[in-house]
Structure formats: structure tokens, C-alpha cells
Design an enzyme around this catalytic site. Structure first.
Site, short mmCIF file in Angstrom:
data_model
loop_
_atom_site.label_atom_id
_atom_site.label_comp_id
_atom_site.label_asym_id
_atom_site.label_seq_id
_atom_site.Cartn_x
_atom_site.Cartn_y
_atom_site.Cartn_z
N ASP A 18 0.84 -1.20 0.00
CA ASP A 18 0.00 0.00 0.00
C ASP A 18 0.87 1.24 0.00
O ASP A 18 1.98 1.23 -0.55
CB ASP A 18 -0.94 -0.04 1.22
CG ASP A 18 -2.31 0.53 0.92
OD1 ASP A 18 -2.41 1.76 0.72
OD2 ASP A 18 -3.28 -0.23 0.88
N HIS A 50 -3.56 5.92 3.47
CA HIS A 50 -4.38 4.80 3.02
C HIS A 50 -3.89 3.47 3.60
O HIS A 50 -4.68 2.67 4.12
CB HIS A 50 -4.34 4.76 1.49
CG HIS A 50 -5.27 3.78 0.85
ND1 HIS A 50 -4.94 2.45 0.67
CD2 HIS A 50 -6.52 3.93 0.32
CE1 HIS A 50 -5.94 1.82 0.07
NE2 HIS A 50 -6.92 2.70 -0.16
N ASN A 151 -13.07 0.52 -7.43
CA ASN A 151 -14.26 1.35 -7.22
C ASN A 151 -14.81 1.93 -8.52
O ASN A 151 -15.40 3.01 -8.53
CB ASN A 151 -13.93 2.49 -6.25
CG ASN A 151 -13.31 1.99 -4.96
OD1 ASN A 151 -13.77 1.01 -4.40
ND2 ASN A 151 -12.28 2.68 -4.50
N SER A 224 -11.07 -0.90 -0.99
CA SER A 224 -9.81 -0.96 -0.23
C SER A 224 -10.07 -1.24 1.24
O SER A 224 -9.21 -1.80 1.93
CB SER A 224 -9.05 0.37 -0.36
OG SER A 224 -8.49 0.52 -1.62
#
Length: 280
Positions: A18, A50, A151, A224
Site C-alpha cells: 500500500d 491509506h 471502485n 480498499s
């Protein structure tokens, strides 16, 4: 049913590919390794936030909230692999290098689960193939690879790579199938594979914040956030039965999913049920 333990060197390792990982109080001393494939820094950091949020969903102890904001598997240890920059962007070769690093070091750090809340929207299938081949080598080595569906839904073919791999466990968001600005990625993939595999909640999820001061938690939304929920659950299952294989874990997820009445290319097998899964 949550199985909690303090890491003693014999626990389940979860690698998080990430934006990095901030040494949040909720991670205690359980960040056992950090590798930066973007800026080559040595100490754990997260210049985006994130990755820390994702790691908190997996393994946050809830210490900063007196136990009210706890991750799914607060006893597992974490391996942070930074493959995205401060803007949340990255080069595919950074992710592939991180996957190659896993193949070399997963035994040393007892890595059983790999969380990839990262997705490529590149439509060049040759470039996608390189990423998918790399992630499938990690799966073939025995690790449970859990990836986000992306997404960009609900249009068919909107699952991002490496979630479009036939082998890995691809996770969508059950509460982002029909509403909100971001919608969970839908299959089929370019090779006509039905994806995602399973869905769970991913909207407005509270987890750890990458901040040296001020608020300790923040809310984020997306597949996520759904993905680490499954990764944490897999870590619990492996803690309960370390002999489970990645294929067996995937079949357990299939058998324990709750049908939402949508097509497989929207909901996968259905919505994840943690209690059913751990008691299966």
C-alpha cells in the site's frame, strides 16, 4: 468470535502492499518489517494514510480508543510494503518488486496473508498480465492473496488488476453495489472470469490515522476497506488452524457467503459472514 493473542514470534504475518504504514499506537510493536519500494526509506512511514487505515482494519489493537475501534485480527504481526506514493499513485514495477520480495522473505517473517488494496486501471492486457503473473506466483507459493475489486463499477469488466486474477481472492463492497459515488468493481474480467469472489462492507469505515498527533482515527470508503476485513478474518482462521491452505480458505469463504440476490459479477458468492466463517 475473535481470537486474540500477543505476538510471540509464532503468529500469523500479514503483508500490506500500500502507501506504507505509520507506527500507530494500535500496532504496538507488531510492525516487524517495512520495505519502501518507492523512496527507499528505511523506517516505517505513510505519507498518504491509506495503508495505515487498511492495516488498522486488519490488526489495530484499539489501544488509542480503549478497545472501541479494534481491527479484525489484533494479534497478528504486520509487514508493510510501500508501493504507492504520497498521492496514492504508483508504478506497476514497484508492486511487482514487492511481490518478488515476498517470495524471498515470506518464510522469514511467517507471512501467510497478503493484502493488496491496490488496483491498476491500465487497459493494456500485456502490462496487466505481468502483474497478474507476479501475484499468482505468490499465491502458488502458498500465501493467501486478498485483493480489492476497485471502485470503478458497476459497469461489466471494471474489476482492477490484480483482482482480475483467477486465483486470488477478490473483494468488493456490499454497501457500495447500488449507491454512493464510488461503486464496487464488477466482472467479468478480460478472460471472462466471474469476479469479485465475495463482498463485505466498505463505506465510511473507521480505522487508524497516519498522524503523529491529533485524532487517532479517520473514516475512509472503498473496496480498499472491504479487502482488509477479509484479510483479518483469514488471519484469524489460520491462527485457529495453521494447516489450512489458500485454496481451502477460498472455498470456506464461498461456502459461508450470504446470497444477496445479485449476479455473481456484482456480489461474487455473496456477503461475508465472520461468525459463520470462523465456526465453519
Amino acid at each position: 468470535m475473535k481470537l486474540k493473542y500477543k505476538y510471540t514470534g509464532r503468529g500469523i504475518g500479514v503483508a500490506v502492499l500500500d502507501t506504507g504504514i505509520f507506527p500507530h499506537i494500535d500496532f504496538d510493536q507488531r510492525i516487524v518489517c517495512f520495505r519502501d519500494f518507492v523512496q527507499k526509506r528505511t523506517g516505517p512511514y505513510d505519507d498518504n494514510g491509506h495503508g495505515t487505515h487498511v492495516a488498522g482494519i486488519i490488526a489495530g489493537s484499539g489501544k488509542a480508543s480503549q478497545g472501541t475501534c479494534m481491527g479484525i485480527a489484533p494479534g497478528c504481526h504486520l509487514i508493510g510494503l510501500k508501493v504507492l506514493d504520497a498521492a496514492g499513485n504508483g508504478m506497476q514495477h514497484s508492486t511487482i518488486r514487492a511481490l518478488e520480495w515476498l517470495l524471498e522473505y515470506y518464510r522469514q517473517y511467517q507471512i501467510r496473508v497478503v493484502n493488496i488494496s491496490v488496483g491498476s486501471t491500465i487497459k493494456n492486457y500485456r502490462q496487466q498480465d505481468a502483474l497478474i503473473r507476479a501475484v499468482e506466483r505468490v499465491w502458488d507459493a502458498g500465501m493467501v492473496v486478498v485483493t480489492a475489486a476497485g471502485n470503478n463499477g458497476p459497469a461489466p469488466g471494471s474489476v482492477t488488476a490484480p483482482g482480475s486474477s483467477r486465483k486470488v481472492i477478490t473483494v468488493g463492497s456490499s454497501d457500495m453495489l447500488k449507491q454512493y459515488q464510488m461503486l464496487s468493481g464488477a466482472g467479468p474480467t478480460g478472460e471472462c472470469i466471474c469476479k469479485p469472489d465475495i463482498v463485505c462492507k466498505g463505506h465510511n469505515i473507521l480505522s487508524c490515522k497516519a498522524s503523529p498527533g491529533g485524532r487517532e482515527y479517520t473514516r475512509k470508503s472503498g473496496t480498499s476497506m472491504s479487502t482488509p476485513y477479509i484479510s483479518g478474518a483469514v488471519a484469524l482462521a489460520l491462527e485457529k488452524d495453521p494447516l489450512l491452505t489458500n485454496v481451502e480458505i477460498k472455498m470456506m469463504l464461498r461456502d459461508c457467503a450470504k446470497d444477496l440476490g445479485l449476479s455473481h459479477n456484482r456480489q461474487g458468492w455473496g456477503e461475508f459472514d465472520l461468525d459463520h466463517f470462523l465456526n465453519y
